[in-house]
Design an enzyme around this catalytic site. Sequence first.
Site, PDB file in Angstrom:
ATOM      1  CG  ASP A 363      -3.942  24.606 -37.139  1.00 30.84           C
ATOM      2  OD1 ASP A 363      -3.910  25.251 -36.071  1.00 30.84           O
ATOM      3  OD2 ASP A 363      -4.916  24.650 -37.918  1.00 30.84           O
ATOM      4  CG  ASP A 364      -1.153  27.472 -32.618  1.00 33.54           C
ATOM      5  OD1 ASP A 364       0.018  27.881 -32.702  1.00 33.54           O
ATOM      6  OD2 ASP A 364      -1.971  27.862 -31.764  1.00 33.54           O
ATOM      7  NE  ARG A 437      -6.090  29.448 -27.719  1.00 35.00           N
ATOM      8  CZ  ARG A 437      -5.510  29.066 -28.857  1.00 35.00           C
ATOM      9  NH1 ARG A 437      -4.910  29.933 -29.629  1.00 35.00           N
ATOM     10  NH2 ARG A 437      -5.534  27.808 -29.224  1.00 35.00           N
ATOM     11  CE  LYS A 470      -7.676  26.665 -38.695  1.00 37.60           C
ATOM     12  NZ  LYS A 470      -7.606  25.367 -38.042  1.00 37.60           N
ATOM     13  CD1 TRP A 471      -7.051  35.977 -40.065  1.00 42.95           C
ATOM     14  CD2 TRP A 471      -5.767  36.497 -41.813  1.00 42.95           C
ATOM     15  NE1 TRP A 471      -6.772  37.315 -39.994  1.00 42.95           N
ATOM     16  CE2 TRP A 471      -5.987  37.664 -41.058  1.00 42.95           C
ATOM     17  CE3 TRP A 471      -4.991  36.588 -42.967  1.00 42.95           C
ATOM     18  CZ2 TRP A 471      -5.465  38.906 -41.421  1.00 42.95           C
ATOM     19  CZ3 TRP A 471      -4.470  37.825 -43.326  1.00 42.95           C
ATOM     20  CH2 TRP A 471      -4.704  38.965 -42.554  1.00 42.95           C
ATOM     21  CG  ASP A 472      -7.309  30.464 -35.370  1.00 42.25           C
ATOM     22  OD1 ASP A 472      -8.471  30.842 -35.180  1.00 42.25           O
ATOM     23  OD2 ASP A 472      -6.817  29.449 -34.823  1.00 42.25           O
ATOM     24  CG  MET A 473      -9.444  37.117 -34.520  1.00 45.16           C
ATOM     25  SD  MET A 473     -10.532  37.273 -33.115  1.00 45.16           S
ATOM     26  CE  MET A 473     -12.146  37.223 -33.826  1.00 45.16           C
ATOM     27  CG  ASN A 474      -7.783  31.160 -31.526  1.00 49.36           C
ATOM     28  OD1 ASN A 474      -8.785  30.480 -31.701  1.00 49.36           O
ATOM     29  ND2 ASN A 474      -6.678  30.991 -32.224  1.00 49.36           N
ATOM     30  CB  CYS A 518     -10.230  29.933 -38.515  1.00 52.00           C
ATOM     31  SG  CYS A 518     -10.265  28.940 -37.026  1.00 52.00           S
ATOM     32  CG  ASP A 540     -12.112  24.708 -33.047  1.00 57.89           C
ATOM     33  OD1 ASP A 540     -11.776  24.791 -34.236  1.00 57.89           O
ATOM     34  OD2 ASP A 540     -11.524  25.312 -32.125  1.00 57.89           O
TER      35      ASP A 540
HETATM   36  C1  DGJ Z   1      -8.621  27.566 -33.059  1.00 55.17           C
HETATM   37  C2  DGJ Z   1      -8.996  26.941 -34.372  1.00 55.17           C
HETATM   38  O1  DGJ Z   1     -10.375  26.874 -34.506  1.00 55.17           O
HETATM   39  C3  DGJ Z   1      -8.370  25.554 -34.450  1.00 55.17           C
HETATM   40  O2  DGJ Z   1      -8.774  24.928 -35.648  1.00 55.17           O
HETATM   41  C4  DGJ Z   1      -6.885  25.671 -34.354  1.00 55.17           C
HETATM   42  O3  DGJ Z   1      -6.373  26.332 -35.492  1.00 55.17           O
HETATM   43  C5  DGJ Z   1      -6.490  26.388 -33.075  1.00 55.17           C
HETATM   44  N1  DGJ Z   1      -7.196  27.638 -32.940  1.00 55.17           N
HETATM   45  C6  DGJ Z   1      -5.003  26.631 -33.018  1.00 55.17           C
HETATM   46  O4  DGJ Z   1      -4.634  27.392 -31.946  1.00 55.17           O
END
Ligand code: DGJ
Length: 718
Positions: A363-364, A437, A470-474, A518, A540
């Site tokens: 992961d990250d 972030r 795992k393609w995230d977007m925060n 994600c 999460d």
């Molecule tokens: C948010 C995701 O929901 C987590 O599972 C994890 O991948 C973090 N980002 C990593 O920054």
Amino acid sequence: MDIIFESTTRTFYLNTKNSTYAFFINELGVSEHLYYGKRIPQQDLRGICFRQTYSFAPYDSVVGDRVSPDTFLQEAPSGNAGDSRICALSFVDSQGKYGSRLFYAEHSIREGREPIVGLPYSSAEGAQSLELVLRNKRGDLEVRVFYVVWKEEDVVAKHTQVRNLADGDIRVLKASACVDLWGSEYDLVELYGSYHHEREFVQRTPLKRGVQGNFSERGASGHESNPFFAVCAHDATEDRGDVYAFNFVYSGNFKNEIQVDKLGNTRVVSGISDYAFEHVLPSGGNFCSPELLMTYTDGGLGQMSRNFHTFIRRKIVPPRFAFSHRPIVLNTWEAFGFEIDEQKILDLADSAKEIGAELLVVDDGWFRNDDAKGLGDFAVCKEKFPSGLARLSEKVHEKGLMFGLWFEPEMANGQSELYAARPDWVICSADAQYFSRGQAVLDLGNPEVVEYLFAKMSEILDGVGAEYIKWDMNRYISEVGSSRAARQGEVFHRYILGVYELLRRITERYPYTLIETCAGGGGRFDLGMLYYSPQIWTSDNTDPFSRVNIQLGTSYAYPPSSMGSHFTEAKVSGLDAGKELRYATAAFGAYGYEFDPRKLSKGARARLREYSQQYKREENVVLRGDLYRICSCDDVAAYIQVSEDKTQAVFTLVQFFFSTAQQSRLVRMKGLNADAVYRCSLDNKNYSGSILMNAGIRIGGLEHRGGKAVRITFVEQR
Ligand code: DGJ
């Protein structure tokens, strides 16, 4: 044919196995809605239309005052055209004037369906479609309304294409889909939530006069709201009653408006949010809206969910993953956060094998030590991974595991070479933006950005040979604006088109790499994403006490197979949960692990290995079967997952609190074959499906502190 045009009454009938949708071309040449509901024989339905004078309703004196666009139900109501209810379509025409009346011009009916260029859309397999062409009086603005019908799945889709046939520009201000329903004795069912509680709150409220609904203006479907909603009869239950349900195949801003009008009828308008939206169409150009899916059932909210679940499995998710085994993953995030390195991953790989995981996800943290730097550059952190990712992946593969890698492609950290070089590549308003972030959203509406990201990701993925991404977007878009686009009203929509384009190119280049999307947990859980990624990280929050309700809430619209759900050690609720409870809730969807198995005793690891094996035995039921929600209340949640052929089922009950009053419960099963005989794992006895569903079985041993799960399997005996 499931779509029929009856020329004497100019009526269209769209039939599925259990529903009929009908409309006709009326005296004004306007498409007027007639009926949506239980399947009915084909007959002239025009008698049910409202044809009375209604004070202050505009009318055409040639046709008479009994026919007003303000009172009859409509298929494609446009603004400034005599209908004062919420409009689905709104334009500024080539002469700078608002609105346009739209009249029937022609239609065609065909097998299959047309693709929607640039957007995700449901499969053509088993589909029939109707293209209804409407034009304004001058004939220089055309709206094509597409109806697609999937008979077997009881689903109808609707979307529009606006075409500019004029010499000058047209501005599209709204291009949504409309479904008018007779009456308003309905409840509105919506999914609400927040970070850590996505879709956990299933809100059901009676419709009232005026407008209600939900929306997202964050550039993503969001943690708080979801494009899915349903309108159901007041007396509809989980198992019976009329339900109309809707979902939008789109991942950006949306708006669902539900209006009860002056005559007490209900208008549903659903589409891209009109917030900061204005699409300019040059002469000859066209704009396609995403598609709205709808299903009708008289089988209650449970059947509504199963209609959508089946449809999503068959017609939305990439077919190569829809019915296949999903690898059991072990993800590094919850146990290690950013603290990962090569040695740790390799150590972890050994214990991952021991617990029966099949794929290890880095992961990250592979290119940075915290969330402040490096997003956008994706330069592997050499101190942590001295041999590089390709070598690491090789070593993980040598240990007999598949390899997965985390990305957050849509963002750039303020501290990144990318941002330093191309500050104009981020989405930013005139007042600049927050670096939430430590990051800003890249302007994927700019094809150069998509090109850069595709090249960057392919360079890494070509070397790594990952079986999973795992393609995230925060981060949401909070200050919309593009330094490139002359037309700022297109930035939100072009951004999501760019996300789809990047996903398209990545899935085309790596067709067998499973993508799990994600968004800070489950902040972008929608059909647009499911078109590219067969599973989405649900939340999460993996504490079983919260997760069970998050998953059941999500299940109103989405099948268990679409929900990434992991066995973890999370204690968000502060309550203790044993392994059985953690397994029971995680085994609801696409199963995996997210903790450090090295900390467990050998015995505990062996126990988890048994869970992995058990999951594989039950996978057919969980990923490809039907879900029946049995109860979800303050102290208990219960549901049963039944294989499509009804020969195998898994029942789960989660009790949240200790109770002296409820030491046992009588539970009636659902969805089994009444005539079949099943071996029940609770007491190893045989029962008929009829007994299990009508008399039920008594489940004891619930006098337990701190929550408990009971899992019972049923296997048909022949
Ligand atoms: C948010 C995701 O929901 C987590 O599972 C994890 O991948 C973090 N980002 C990593 O920054």
